[in-house]
Write an enzyme that holds these catalytic residues in place. Structure first.
Site, short mmCIF file in Angstrom:
data_model
loop_
_atom_site.label_atom_id
_atom_site.label_comp_id
_atom_site.label_asym_id
_atom_site.label_seq_id
_atom_site.Cartn_x
_atom_site.Cartn_y
_atom_site.Cartn_z
N HIS A 157 0.84 -1.21 0.09
CA HIS A 157 -0.01 0.00 0.13
C HIS A 157 0.92 1.41 -0.03
CE1 HIS A 157 -3.82 1.85 -0.04
NE2 HIS A 157 -4.26 0.92 0.78
N ASP A 216 -2.26 1.86 -4.82
CA ASP A 216 -3.35 2.00 -4.15
C ASP A 216 -4.66 1.13 -4.69
OD1 ASP A 216 -2.17 4.36 -2.55
OD2 ASP A 216 -2.92 5.63 -4.22
#
Length: 570
Positions: free
Chosen positions: A543, A547
């Site tokens: 992350h 995304d």
């Protein structure tokens, strides 16, 4: 004078090695080139070669035990040589024997005199200006063979001290962080000095050898190089150690640790080429040839040094002449392998292999260092099944569904470059090239060979390369160039009947794709229920780099390519 044998650094990721088997025991005569032991690293089981001549006086690591790189594993010296001082230094973590011998000789001097003598020595080194203009010899230093290289490991020396060398001769092989490369001499002369033993590492620009005219004063060259580099070169200090007088042999009694070992390793040989502990001494090439031909290597008689099995022994082997020999060994093994009694609790423990240690370390760092999130998608594989069947009718190699996934992933990465990236702490690297890592299960764990520039290769090319790399991985024949440089990884457990799973990201990648099996199930299409073939894939994302929207877009592109494979051919 006794020489300490240390654990060499046999691969770029190696931190320690496990002694798989000792092929020599305490008291055995050892010559340069003899194989002392087999060492299990994180990549493969490799042979530990001796570069010293003498008697094996001490073994410091028992079989199946691990020792850190540069840790003491053995001592080789003259018969009857007293190594008590060396053993004391080793157990106390002290300096090498030469230094301890000096301390004994200087014991009679007053402490004040020692301190006074030490001060001028320290002051002399920086000031000393050494004239080397009349010395016809050249210091060879470790070259920088790649942009990321900080040190190199001498994999092997192809020349020895005293050999005549011509410009262009290959004198050794150097293992860098990328690959094993040849070390070429650019000077004519005699190899006067070797400063780094095979298996040991040296920093870039560190002294590794000296080539010059016979009889040249290379020791002065070493001192000059040492003073120029601030006195930190290990090569010069090793040369000084060699000039010290040999250890006194007045006390010829061998140390107790040496006496305790021979009895433990004595065992009857199972064939003409086995060592005394039952291990077969064989060259890697001969071992591979025997495996390819289906020959039990333990039955082959070796004609190499010390009964070592070499290529010609496998080529000339006649199975009918020695088959009966193996019966005793196999029958004794089957007798010993009786299971536990009914209702009795039992267990066994095995030492962690080097490969498993590295896997554990790297994946733990990835799992707990990178914030993972997961995206799962179902893909209808009906058209892929039909396309594969049609392609395999004309393809020179059999194309698998895994090849389809690799090709489709590479093409999807081209459209979504943010997925083809790496987290580097203070910056993110977006790779323009696409190198797909392919997780391969081997007996000790997982290896990830890399298919380079997968986006520009056809399905048949990918299939051929995947099969070759998979075979190399299972046979432990991968080279550093085969497993380095991945930008994205695929792990496929579909062939094991797994429907879906999540995978841990393989550093330095930002994502890994977990692929499940193709399952025939009921699907709804245009409001009607019908039978379809569904495959589930799960994308694990870092992350910090990727995304949810970026990962989802990548999966949608991948789904479109696999559900209509004709798009991959355009």
């Amino acid at each position: 004078m006794a020489e300490i044998i240390r654990m060499p650094k046999m691969s770029d990721t190696m931190e320690e090695g496990v002694i798989a088997a000792w092929l020599k025991k305490v008291g055995d005569a050892v010559k340069p080139g003899d194989i002392l032991a087999e060492v299990e690293t994180d990549k493969a089981t490799m042979e530990l070669e001796s570069y010293e001549e003498g008697i094996l006086l001490y073994v410091g690591v028992e079989e199946k035990n691990a020792v850190a790189v540069n840790g003491v594993i053995a001592i080789i010296g003259e018969k009857g040589e007293n190594i008590d001082a060396l053993l004391k230094d080793i157990s106390g973590g002290g300096a090498p024997a030469a230094k301890s011998e000096d301390k004994k000789e200087e014991k009679t001097e007053a402490p004040k005199e020692e301190k006074a003598a030490a001060a001028p020595q320290k002051a002399e080194a920086p000031k000393e200006s050494i004239d080397v203009s009349g010395i016809n010899a050249t210091v060879l230093t470790m070259p920088k063979m790649s942009d990321t290289m900080t040190e190199g490991t001498i994999a092997t020396w192809l020349k020895k001290v005293g050999d005549t060398i011509k410009s262009g001769d290959i004198i050794g092989e150097v293992e860098t962080d990328k690959a094993t490369m040849e070390l070429e001499s650019y000077d004519d002369g005699v190899l006067l000095y070797i400063g780094v033993e095979a298996g040991n590492s040296v920093e870039v620009d560190g002294v590794i050898a000296i080539v010059g005219e016979k009889g040249a004063d290379y020791q002065t060259l070493l001192k000059a190089h040492k003073s120029k580099s601030g006195g930190t070169e290990t090569a010069a200090s090793e040369e000084i150690k060699e000039d010290k007088p040999a250890v006194s042999e007045a006390k010829s009694t061998e140390s107790k640790p040496s006496d305790s070992k021979p009895a433990e390793s004595a065992a009857p040989a199972v064939s003409g080429s086995s060592s005394e502990n039952g291990r077969v001494i064989v060259s890697p090439l001969a071992k591979k040839m025997a495996s390819d031909k289906g020959i039990d290597i333990a039955l082959v008689k070796g004609s190499g040094e010390g009964g070592r099995i070499i290529k010609r022994d496998v080529e000339s082997f006649d199975p009918s002449s020695v088959k009966p020999v193996a019966t005793t060994a196999t029958s004794s093994q089957s007798t010993a392998a009786s299971g536990p009694a009914l209702g009795q609790e039992s267990f066994r423990e095995e030492k962690v292999s080097q490969m498993r240690k590295v896997i554990a370390k790297r994946l733990a760092e990835s799992k707990f260092g990178a914030p993972h999130f997961y995206l799962t998608m179902e893909i209808n594989m009906d058209k892929a099944i039909a396309s594969r069947q049609s392609m395999n009718e004309v393809s020179p190699v059999k194309i698998s569904f895994n090849d389809f996934v690799i090709k489709a992933s590479a093409m999807a990465l081209k459209q979504h470059p943010k997925v083809n990236s790496s987290w580097l702490g203070d910056k993110i690297r977006y790779n323009d090239h696409i190198h797909i890592g392919m997780a391969v299960a081997v007996e000790e764990g997982l290896l990830v060979p890399v298919i380079r520039f997968a986006d520009s290769k056809s399905l048949s090319q990918i299939s051929t390369e995947a099969k070759t790399l998979g075979g190399k991985a299972k046979n432990k024949e991968l080279q550093p160039k085969d497993w380095e440089g991945n930008t994205f990884t695929i792990s496929n457990l579909g062939m094991f009947g797994i429907d879906e799973f999540t995978a841990i990201i393989n550093p330095p990648d930002a994502c890994i794709l977990a692929v499940g099996g193709i399952k025939e199930t009921v699907i709804v299409k245009n409001g009607q229920m019908q039978i379809g073939n569904i495959m589930k894939v799960t994308l694990s994302c870092d992350h910090r780099v990727v995304d949810g929207a970026v990962g989802s877009a990548f999966l949608l592109t991948l789904k479109g390519l696999l559900e209509d494979p004709v798009r991959m051919l355009i």
